[in-house]
Design a protein around this motif. Structure first.
Motif, PDB file in Angstrom:
ATOM      1  N   MET A   1      12.603  14.191   5.159  1.00  0.00           N
ATOM      2  CA  MET A   1      11.983  13.664   6.375  1.00  0.00           C
ATOM      3  C   MET A   1      12.775  14.138   7.591  1.00  0.00           C
ATOM      4  SD  MET A   1      10.739   9.763   7.084  1.00  0.00           S
ATOM      5  CE  MET A   1      12.370   9.059   6.772  1.00  0.00           C
ATOM      6  N   ARG A   2      12.061  14.737   8.559  1.00  0.00           N
ATOM      7  CA  ARG A   2      12.713  15.221   9.771  1.00  0.00           C
ATOM      8  C   ARG A   2      12.986  14.047  10.707  1.00  0.00           C
ATOM      9  NH1 ARG A   2       8.357  18.446   9.229  1.00  0.00           N
ATOM     10  NH2 ARG A   2       7.420  17.678  11.166  1.00  0.00           N
ATOM     11  N   ILE A   3      14.177  14.041  11.301  1.00  0.00           N
ATOM     12  CA  ILE A   3      14.557  12.986  12.232  1.00  0.00           C
ATOM     13  C   ILE A   3      14.631  13.574  13.634  1.00  0.00           C
ATOM     14  CG2 ILE A   3      16.287  11.261  12.846  1.00  0.00           C
ATOM     15  CD1 ILE A   3      14.841  10.707  10.201  1.00  0.00           C
ATOM     16  N   SER A   4      13.688  13.172  14.478  1.00  0.00           N
ATOM     17  CA  SER A   4      13.659  13.595  15.868  1.00  0.00           C
ATOM     18  C   SER A   4      14.067  12.439  16.766  1.00  0.00           C
ATOM     19  CB  SER A   4      12.265  14.105  16.237  1.00  0.00           C
ATOM     20  OG  SER A   4      11.930  15.251  15.486  1.00  0.00           O
ATOM     21  N   THR A   5      14.101  12.685  18.071  1.00  0.00           N
ATOM     22  CA  THR A   5      14.554  11.668  19.014  1.00  0.00           C
ATOM     23  C   THR A   5      13.659  11.652  20.248  1.00  0.00           C
ATOM     24  OG1 THR A   5      16.035  13.232  20.123  1.00  0.00           O
ATOM     25  CG2 THR A   5      16.964  11.929  18.310  1.00  0.00           C
ATOM     26  N   ARG A 211      -1.451  -1.208   6.980  1.00  0.00           N
ATOM     27  CA  ARG A 211      -2.747  -1.833   7.277  1.00  0.00           C
ATOM     28  C   ARG A 211      -3.677  -0.892   8.021  1.00  0.00           C
ATOM     29  NH1 ARG A 211      -3.977  -4.015  11.933  1.00  0.00           N
ATOM     30  NH2 ARG A 211      -1.763  -4.148  12.500  1.00  0.00           N
ATOM     31  N   THR A 212      -3.136  -0.094   8.944  1.00  0.00           N
ATOM     32  CA  THR A 212      -3.986   0.697   9.826  1.00  0.00           C
ATOM     33  C   THR A 212      -4.285   2.103   9.311  1.00  0.00           C
ATOM     34  OG1 THR A 212      -2.021   1.368  11.075  1.00  0.00           O
ATOM     35  CG2 THR A 212      -3.243  -0.543  11.881  1.00  0.00           C
ATOM     36  N   LEU A 213      -3.389   2.664   8.513  1.00  0.00           N
ATOM     37  CA  LEU A 213      -3.593   4.033   8.056  1.00  0.00           C
ATOM     38  C   LEU A 213      -4.862   4.228   7.233  1.00  0.00           C
ATOM     39  CD1 LEU A 213      -0.208   5.763   7.102  1.00  0.00           C
ATOM     40  CD2 LEU A 213      -1.943   6.486   8.738  1.00  0.00           C
ATOM     41  N   PRO A 214      -5.219   3.310   6.342  1.00  0.00           N
ATOM     42  CA  PRO A 214      -6.448   3.519   5.570  1.00  0.00           C
ATOM     43  C   PRO A 214      -7.680   3.699   6.450  1.00  0.00           C
ATOM     44  CG  PRO A 214      -5.123   1.823   4.543  1.00  0.00           C
ATOM     45  CD  PRO A 214      -4.471   2.132   5.853  1.00  0.00           C
ATOM     46  N   THR A 231      -1.406  14.143  10.272  1.00  0.00           N
ATOM     47  CA  THR A 231       0.023  13.968  10.502  1.00  0.00           C
ATOM     48  C   THR A 231       0.282  12.627  11.165  1.00  0.00           C
ATOM     49  OG1 THR A 231       0.318  16.356  10.786  1.00  0.00           O
ATOM     50  CG2 THR A 231       2.046  14.936  11.673  1.00  0.00           C
ATOM     51  N   ILE A 232       1.235  11.875  10.631  1.00  0.00           N
ATOM     52  CA  ILE A 232       1.634  10.595  11.211  1.00  0.00           C
ATOM     53  C   ILE A 232       3.108  10.689  11.592  1.00  0.00           C
ATOM     54  CG2 ILE A 232       1.776   8.101  10.897  1.00  0.00           C
ATOM     55  CD1 ILE A 232      -1.067   9.218  10.744  1.00  0.00           C
ATOM     56  N   VAL A 233       3.418  10.439  12.862  1.00  0.00           N
ATOM     57  CA  VAL A 233       4.799  10.532  13.342  1.00  0.00           C
ATOM     58  C   VAL A 233       5.165   9.226  14.048  1.00  0.00           C
ATOM     59  CG1 VAL A 233       6.427  11.826  14.784  1.00  0.00           C
ATOM     60  CG2 VAL A 233       4.561  13.033  13.623  1.00  0.00           C
ATOM     61  N   GLN A 250       5.692   6.404   2.258  1.00  0.00           N
ATOM     62  CA  GLN A 250       4.336   6.677   2.727  1.00  0.00           C
ATOM     63  C   GLN A 250       4.143   8.158   3.055  1.00  0.00           C
ATOM     64  OE1 GLN A 250       2.442   3.564   5.281  1.00  0.00           O
ATOM     65  NE2 GLN A 250       4.519   2.795   5.480  1.00  0.00           N
ATOM     66  N   ASP A 251       5.090   8.979   2.611  1.00  0.00           N
ATOM     67  CA  ASP A 251       5.016  10.434   2.790  1.00  0.00           C
ATOM     68  C   ASP A 251       5.037  10.847   4.260  1.00  0.00           C
ATOM     69  OD1 ASP A 251       4.893  10.935   0.022  1.00  0.00           O
ATOM     70  OD2 ASP A 251       2.741  10.563   0.007  1.00  0.00           O
TER      71      ASP A 251
END
Length: 278
Positions: A1-5, A211-214, A231-233, A250-251
């Motif tokens: 998992m990439r960690i951005s800021t 809850r919201t992703l589906p 894509t979810i960020v 959750q990938d």
């Protein structure tokens, strides 16, 4: 998992150049910057998080200028807005800014799109009908995507000016448009925008995804979009090991951590604290 800021960079904080260099050297994946052109003194719109508006909102650097500095001193760090407010821009000029930054950075730019919360700020940009701002953003994205198309492409808006078929270079590196994510709270209107022109969603804080992703995934597939391409960020996250482990389950491939709007010493200490997640 990439960690951005992400951080509110101001005239009182660490500089974009120093921060970008530190992020790349420490192995962070990216830097996203917010946008506020100005904060009218006579403001009746409440701060969404409650209480007084933090000082940094009134002193925010222009994200495109700051990201250009960051791009010039790095070669791997990804760059993005979190978020750009297209309703406050001339879309033809904004399309040129975005394509230029993406071109000069070698395709490292992500366009975060948002709809704002400060009615007085937006009104000074000519947004007089607050309820119509999402439709205005949709049309301005249409103008920009027409200018980014491979060949001259016209776009005619319903409520605002479009653009005639034009020669417009440079183009975003990946073709068509830079990676585009829409920020905001879950709901039918937001999901319509994501499915219409974006690559995914930047949920603030990342809470409630189970809850919201589906619902978003269902809308995405109904729109004929590739189920594997969404894509979810999670954005502006205050991290804990458990929270990041939940995202990994959750990938989620990228998470954007919130940095304090502080001086160099304060920000570097936070990066040291976040090193465990990189």
């Amino acid at each position: 998992m990439r960690i951005s800021t992400t951080i509110f960079l101001t005239d009182e904080t660490i500089t974009p150049v120093r921060l970008a260099r530190e992020l790349q050297q420490r192995g962070f994946a990216g830097l996203y910057l917010p946008e506020h052109t100005h904060i009218p003194v006579e403001r009746t719109t409440p701060y969404p998080n409650g209480g007084d508006l933090p000082r940094e909102y009134t002193r925010t650097l222009d994200p495109f200028v700051a990201l250009a500095q960051a791009a010039a001193v790095t070669d791997r760090l990804t760059l993005g807005t979190g978020v750009t407010l297209p309703m406050e821009h001339d879309p033809i000029a904004l399309a040129k800014q975005i394509a230029t930054l993406d071109h000069l950075s070698g395709g490292r730019f992500t366009l975060g799109v948002g709809f704002g919360w400060n009615r007085e700020e937006a009104a000074d940009h000519g947004v007089t009908d607050w309820r119509a701002r999402r439709d205005l953003v949709l049309e301005r994205m249409g103008v920009m995507r027409a200018l980014w198309a491979d060949g001259p492409t016209a776009y005619e808006g319903e409520s605002g000016p479009g653009v005639r078929a034009s020669h417009a270079f440079p183009k975003p590196v990946r073709g068509g448009a830079p990676r585009t994510l829409v920020g905001g709270a879950a709901g039918p209107k937001l999901f319509t925008h994501i499915c219409a022109y974006a690559d995914g969603w930047m949920p603030i804080g990342g809470a409630g995804l189970s809850r919201t992703l589906p619902e978003l995934k269902e809308r995405w597939q109904e729109a004929g979009r590739d189920p594997d391409a969404l894509t979810i960020v999670p954005y502006a996250v205050l991290p804990t090991p458990g929270k990041l482990a939940h995202y990994a389950e959750q990938d989620i491939e990228e998470v954007v951590l919130q940095l304090p709007p502080g001086d160099t010493a304060t920000v570097l200490k936070t990066l040291d604290d976040y090193a465990q997640y990189v």
